[in-house]
Design a protein around this motif. Structure first.
Motif, PDB file in Angstrom:
ATOM      1  N   ILE A 113       5.826  -3.950  58.054  1.00 26.37           N
ATOM      2  CA  ILE A 113       5.141  -4.941  57.532  1.00 26.37           C
ATOM      3  C   ILE A 113       5.359  -4.538  55.923  1.00 26.37           C
ATOM      4  O   ILE A 113       5.878  -5.184  54.438  1.00 26.37           O
ATOM      5  CB  ILE A 113       3.922  -4.746  57.453  1.00 26.37           C
ATOM      6  N   ALA A 114       5.383  -3.138  55.253  1.00 30.73           N
ATOM      7  CA  ALA A 114       6.179  -3.000  53.946  1.00 30.73           C
ATOM      8  C   ALA A 114       7.096  -2.727  53.310  1.00 30.73           C
ATOM      9  O   ALA A 114       7.397  -3.529  52.141  1.00 30.73           O
ATOM     10  CB  ALA A 114       5.355  -0.783  54.170  1.00 30.73           C
ATOM     11  N   GLY A 115       7.912  -3.066  54.622  1.00 29.83           N
ATOM     12  CA  GLY A 115       8.940  -3.436  54.716  1.00 29.83           C
ATOM     13  C   GLY A 115       9.415  -4.999  54.450  1.00 29.83           C
ATOM     14  O   GLY A 115      10.700  -5.864  53.004  1.00 29.83           O
ATOM     15  N   LEU A 116       8.333  -5.441  54.834  1.00 29.82           N
ATOM     16  CA  LEU A 116       8.101  -6.797  54.506  1.00 29.82           C
ATOM     17  C   LEU A 116       8.175  -7.717  53.809  1.00 29.82           C
ATOM     18  O   LEU A 116       8.456  -8.939  53.086  1.00 29.82           O
ATOM     19  CB  LEU A 116       7.990  -7.858  56.004  1.00 29.82           C
ATOM     20  N   LEU A 117       6.810  -6.856  52.533  1.00 29.86           N
ATOM     21  CA  LEU A 117       6.609  -7.169  51.666  1.00 29.86           C
ATOM     22  C   LEU A 117       7.055  -7.026  50.577  1.00 29.86           C
ATOM     23  O   LEU A 117       7.260  -7.587  49.348  1.00 29.86           O
ATOM     24  CB  LEU A 117       5.159  -6.094  51.890  1.00 29.86           C
ATOM     25  N   ARG A 118       7.933  -5.630  51.083  1.00 31.42           N
ATOM     26  CA  ARG A 118       9.532  -5.401  49.604  1.00 31.42           C
ATOM     27  C   ARG A 118      10.201  -6.600  49.728  1.00 31.42           C
ATOM     28  O   ARG A 118      10.620  -6.435  48.613  1.00 31.42           O
ATOM     29  CB  ARG A 118       9.716  -3.744  49.602  1.00 31.42           C
ATOM     30  N   ALA A 119      10.319  -6.964  50.862  1.00 27.17           N
ATOM     31  CA  ALA A 119      11.856  -7.813  50.732  1.00 27.17           C
ATOM     32  C   ALA A 119      10.987  -9.123  49.893  1.00 27.17           C
ATOM     33  O   ALA A 119      11.963 -10.156  49.698  1.00 27.17           O
ATOM     34  CB  ALA A 119      11.839  -7.799  52.259  1.00 27.17           C
ATOM     35  N   HIS A 120       9.959  -9.805  50.447  1.00 31.37           N
ATOM     36  CA  HIS A 120       9.282 -10.582  49.755  1.00 31.37           C
ATOM     37  C   HIS A 120       8.418 -10.389  48.382  1.00 31.37           C
ATOM     38  O   HIS A 120       8.523 -11.591  47.752  1.00 31.37           O
ATOM     39  CB  HIS A 120       8.192 -11.910  50.952  1.00 31.37           C
ATOM     40  N   ARG A 121       8.493  -9.710  47.856  1.00 32.21           N
ATOM     41  CA  ARG A 121       7.621  -9.097  46.340  1.00 32.21           C
ATOM     42  C   ARG A 121       6.482 -10.581  46.300  1.00 32.21           C
ATOM     43  O   ARG A 121       6.398 -10.826  45.448  1.00 32.21           O
ATOM     44  CB  ARG A 121       8.663  -8.884  45.554  1.00 32.21           C
ATOM     45  N   PRO A 122       5.779 -10.755  47.579  1.00 31.07           N
ATOM     46  CA  PRO A 122       4.180 -11.027  46.814  1.00 31.07           C
ATOM     47  C   PRO A 122       3.375 -10.759  46.522  1.00 31.07           C
ATOM     48  O   PRO A 122       3.109  -9.435  45.735  1.00 31.07           O
ATOM     49  CB  PRO A 122       3.776 -11.592  48.341  1.00 31.07           C
TER      50      PRO A 122
END
Length: 162
Positions: free
Chosen positions: A9-18
């Motif tokens: 989940i942290a990786g997805l957040l880093r990828a999308h930068r919401p």
């Protein structure tokens, strides 16, 4: 929600930068949030309990991302479908869903998630959990034939009489 999907989940957040995250979680902790913030991510988080999510969504507006963790275990299939569809279509640009996997009344199959437009990110067979995401930019890949070079089949102009 187990700590298993924290890194994913942290990786997805880093990828999308919401900039904003709606977390519909059963419990106080938002999975992946501490790891994302520790890596320098700045995000505004709004948390909702699963039982009150549908009735308060319209008052909250739109978010850059939404996370469902532990919510589908509390909600039934019909309410879970409505919540996922509402978040996906109206309230969030990116959607991350941690769901109980397998077969059963409270379990979600890969086919059910795929029918909602979600793609599999990670799976934990030991705990029978899956992490899925929805990203409209990656929802449908453009086929090779759908471009200006092939729209009129110019290679067939001398072969067939139309």
């Amino acid at each position: 929600m187990p700590a298993l999907f924290d890194d994913e989940i942290a990786g997805l957040l880093r990828a999308h930068r919401p900039r904003s995250l709606l977390a519909v979680v059963a419990g106080a902790a938002v999975p992946g949030l501490a790891a994302y913030r520790a890596a320098g991510g700045d995000i505004q988080v709004t948390s909702l309990p699963p039982g009150r999510a549908m009735e308060t969504l319209n008052d909250l507006g739109r978010f850059d991302a939404a996370l469902l963790a532990g919510a589908l275990e509390v909600l039934g299939k019909a309410a879970g479908n409505r919540l996922i569809a509402s978040l996906r279509d109206v309230h969030a640009a990116h959607l991350y869903v941690a769901a109980p996997a397998g077969v059963g009344e409270d379990r979600w199959t890969d086919e059910e998630m795929r029918a909602l437009g979600l793609t599999l990110v990670a799976r934990d067979d030991r705990r029978r959990l899956c992490l899925h995401q929805f990203d409209i930019a990656a929802y449908k890949q453009t086929p090779d034939w759908l471009n200006a070079d092939h729209w009129a089949n110019p290679q067939l102009w001398d072969k067939y009489r139309w």
